[in-house]
Design an enzyme around this catalytic site. Structure first.
Site, PDB file in Angstrom:
ATOM      1  N   TYR A  54       0.849  -1.196   0.000  1.00 42.50           N
ATOM      2  CA  TYR A  54       0.000   0.000   0.000  1.00 42.50           C
ATOM      3  C   TYR A  54       0.875   1.233   0.000  1.00 42.50           C
ATOM      4  O   TYR A  54       1.877   1.290   0.714  1.00 42.50           O
ATOM      5  CB  TYR A  54      -0.897   0.027   1.243  1.00 42.50           C
ATOM      6  CG  TYR A  54      -2.333  -0.289   0.924  1.00 42.50           C
ATOM      7  CD1 TYR A  54      -3.039   0.490   0.015  1.00 42.50           C
ATOM      8  CD2 TYR A  54      -2.993  -1.359   1.532  1.00 42.50           C
ATOM      9  CE1 TYR A  54      -4.354   0.204  -0.299  1.00 42.50           C
ATOM     10  CE2 TYR A  54      -4.308  -1.649   1.216  1.00 42.50           C
ATOM     11  CZ  TYR A  54      -4.991  -0.866   0.297  1.00 42.50           C
ATOM     12  OH  TYR A  54      -6.282  -1.151  -0.018  1.00 42.50           O
ATOM     13  N   GLU A  56      -0.574   4.873  -0.478  1.00 39.83           N
ATOM     14  CA  GLU A  56      -1.339   6.103  -0.702  1.00 39.83           C
ATOM     15  C   GLU A  56      -0.434   7.324  -0.582  1.00 39.83           C
ATOM     16  O   GLU A  56       0.409   7.398   0.327  1.00 39.83           O
ATOM     17  CB  GLU A  56      -2.467   6.252   0.325  1.00 39.83           C
ATOM     18  CG  GLU A  56      -3.739   5.556  -0.083  1.00 39.83           C
ATOM     19  CD  GLU A  56      -3.983   4.318   0.720  1.00 39.83           C
ATOM     20  OE1 GLU A  56      -2.981   3.658   1.090  1.00 39.83           O
ATOM     21  OE2 GLU A  56      -5.153   4.008   0.975  1.00 39.83           O
ATOM     22  N   ASP A 200      -7.264  13.491 -25.090  1.00 40.00           N
ATOM     23  CA  ASP A 200      -7.284  12.085 -24.669  1.00 40.00           C
ATOM     24  C   ASP A 200      -6.626  11.288 -25.788  1.00 40.00           C
ATOM     25  O   ASP A 200      -7.242  11.049 -26.834  1.00 40.00           O
ATOM     26  CB  ASP A 200      -8.727  11.640 -24.430  1.00 40.00           C
ATOM     27  CG  ASP A 200      -8.832  10.185 -23.986  1.00 40.00           C
ATOM     28  OD1 ASP A 200      -7.849   9.433 -24.177  1.00 40.00           O
ATOM     29  OD2 ASP A 200      -9.892   9.804 -23.473  1.00 40.00           O
ATOM     30  N   THR A 226      -4.535   5.842 -21.721  1.00 33.60           N
ATOM     31  CA  THR A 226      -4.346   4.526 -21.135  1.00 33.60           C
ATOM     32  C   THR A 226      -2.960   4.034 -21.554  1.00 33.60           C
ATOM     33  O   THR A 226      -2.365   4.557 -22.493  1.00 33.60           O
ATOM     34  CB  THR A 226      -5.406   3.533 -21.638  1.00 33.60           C
ATOM     35  OG1 THR A 226      -5.541   3.697 -23.046  1.00 33.60           O
ATOM     36  CG2 THR A 226      -6.739   3.740 -20.971  1.00 33.60           C
ATOM     37  N   LYS A 229      -2.937   0.252 -24.715  1.00 33.31           N
ATOM     38  CA  LYS A 229      -3.330   0.178 -26.129  1.00 33.31           C
ATOM     39  C   LYS A 229      -2.048   0.173 -26.972  1.00 33.31           C
ATOM     40  O   LYS A 229      -1.231  -0.730 -26.806  1.00 33.31           O
ATOM     41  CB  LYS A 229      -4.266   1.347 -26.468  1.00 33.31           C
ATOM     42  CG  LYS A 229      -5.597   1.294 -25.680  1.00 33.31           C
ATOM     43  CD  LYS A 229      -6.578   2.337 -26.165  1.00 33.31           C
ATOM     44  CE  LYS A 229      -7.943   2.211 -25.522  1.00 33.31           C
ATOM     45  NZ  LYS A 229      -8.034   2.812 -24.177  1.00 33.31           N
TER      46      LYS A 229
HETATM   47  N1  DSN Z   1     -12.741   0.682 -24.646  1.00 31.19           N
HETATM   48  C1  DSN Z   1     -11.780   1.476 -25.364  1.00 31.19           C
HETATM   49  C2  DSN Z   1     -11.824   1.227 -26.810  1.00 31.19           C
HETATM   50  O1  DSN Z   1     -12.053   0.102 -27.191  1.00 31.19           O
HETATM   51  O2  DSN Z   1     -11.620   2.128 -27.608  1.00 31.19           O
HETATM   52  C3  DSN Z   1     -11.892   2.910 -25.057  1.00 31.19           C
HETATM   53  O3  DSN Z   1     -11.910   3.084 -23.693  1.00 31.19           O
END
Ligand code: DSN
Length: 414
Positions: A54, A56, A200, A226, A229
């Site tokens: 942990y 925090e 984004d 994210t 990807k």
């Molecule tokens: N779920 C993602 C996508 O497939 O584009 C976006 O968050």
């Protein structure tokens, strides 16, 4: 190999499911544009004892003892994120993309403020103001469209809408838009109306990192992404920002929204950022783009209809209505043939999001596997065959065999 043997004795059901999913990944072609295959090093980092801790707070300001080494990991991840993207500030703790975007809302806007983002149906994201999402329930969301005829954004329309609605946050991001975003134009619009610009780049992070897509970092107030990807990291997220927003965003992530960061994931993020800094990663991203162009070209050559007529990123969005089929029907038939893609809305959508008019393909995962333009042409051929006869089980079975043969020539590392 993945280190899953110890699971077998403790939990045979979960072990069997992981094995089956491993085979599915090995034997099928992954064309969902938001998915990828992590390296052995990234997977190893995620499967470490860092999960036990942990922590925090932030480095050197934790609420628990024993965080010396966790601080090291988090500081390395932050340094690498800032260096790779040229950002003033980075927060690597968000659990995933939606929590990262939530933190931007919480840090930089107040509930009830007007926000503007691209409509989900037209290629945006749920968290950019879709009516079922927190971003429209707690903020006054205005959605800008893509042109239903061309599928393209019209920046004059966005400017006019921004002048009318005066958003606090202007979101520039995509999940199904197959063209580049003009972040400089978005920045001009944001400045014109006194909005903060939030980019984004979850889908296009790799292209931005390698200079293959216009860069929002110099012009945006905050940039979210994210890490799982095109960046080929573990499931997590990063928020980059100008220094002036650093404190507000950090406070929104913790203690505003989250508790302890997932330190094993932070280690995986650090490793993927290291990998993404290499010349080999840039070559990979160049091939992702070349493959998307080859796929779009192949589909066009079969008389199919990619939205906007093609792509200049990693996404190909196919409008399947001219073939009198639906996105769900085709995604299910392709799945049965070992090609994974997802049903998706298209600009000007008239059908339900559960069975929309389009199907979305992306090239990051197949490119990691080693596929190049020839394989994309082959995939376009299989898609065309299945679209012509989505209920023909013989065609599906034959394509499935051919898909497995191709995948066997390009084995994954695990
Ligand atoms: N779920 C993602 C996508 O497939 O584009 C976006 O968050």
């Amino acid at each position: 190999m993945q280190h899953i043997d110890p699971i077998a004795a403790v939990d045979p059901a979960i072990h069997a499911a992981i094995q089956a999913e491993t085979r599915r990944q090995q034997q099928g072609i992954e064309m969902i544009p938001s998915e990828n295959y992590v390296s052995e090093a990234v997977l190893a980092a995620v499967g470490t004892v860092l999960t036990n801790k942990y922590s925090e707070g932030y480095a050197h300001k934790r609420y628990y003892g024993g965080n010396t080494h966790i601080d090291t990991v988090e500081e390395i991840a932050i340094d690498r994120a800032r260096t790779l993207f040229g950002a003033e500030h980075a927060n690597v703790q968000p659990y995933s993309g939606s929590p990262a975007n939530q933190a931007v809302y919480m840090g930089l806007a107040k509930p009830g403020d007007v926000i503007m983002g691209m409509a989900l149906n037209d290629g945006g994201h749920l968290t950019h103001g879709h009516k079922v999402n927190f971003s429209a329930k707690y903020y006054d969301a205005v959605q800008y469209p893509a042109d239903p005829q061309t599928g393209l954004l019209d920046y004059d329309t966005i400017l006019a809408m921004a002048r009318e609605h005066k958003p606090r946050l202007l979101w520039a991001g995509l999940s199904a838009y197959p063209r580049q975003l003009d972040f400089n134009r978005f920045a001009e619009i944001a400045e014109d109306v006194g909005a903060l610009l939030i980019a984004d780049i979850a889908h296009i992070s790799g292209l931005v990192a390698t200079g293959l897509h216009p860069d929002p970092v110099p012009v945006a107030d905050a940039v979210t992404m994210t890490t799982h990807k095109m960046l080929r990291g573990p499931r997590g997220a990063i928020i980059l920002s100008k220094e002036e927003h650093a404190r507000a965003i950090d406070k929104a992530v913790f203690p505003g929204l989250q508790g302890g960061p997932h330190n094993n994931v932070t280690a995986g993020i650090a490793v993927c950022l290291q990998e993404a800094s290499s010349p080999a990663y840039r070559l990979y991203c160049e091939q992702v783009l070349a493959n998307a162009k080859a796929l779009a070209e192949g589909l066009l050559n079969h008389g199919l209809k990619p939205v906007t007529g093609g792509t200049d990123n990693h996404i190909v969005l196919l409008d399947v209505t001219p073939q009198s089929v639906t996105g769900k029907q085709i995604s299910e038939a392709l799945d049965a043939a070992g090609i994974t893609a997802n049903a998706n809305t298209v600009p000007g959508e008239t059908r339900s999001p559960f069975d929309p008019s389009g199907i979305r393909f992306g090239t990051p995962a197949a490119t990691t596997r080693g596929f190049c333009e020839d394989e994309m042409t082959q995939i376009a051929g299989w898609v065309a065959e299945i679209m012509a006869n989505p209920d023909d089980q013989q065609t599906i079975a034959r394509v499935r065999g051919e898909v497995q043969d191709l995948c066997a020539q390009y084995p994954l590392w695990y």
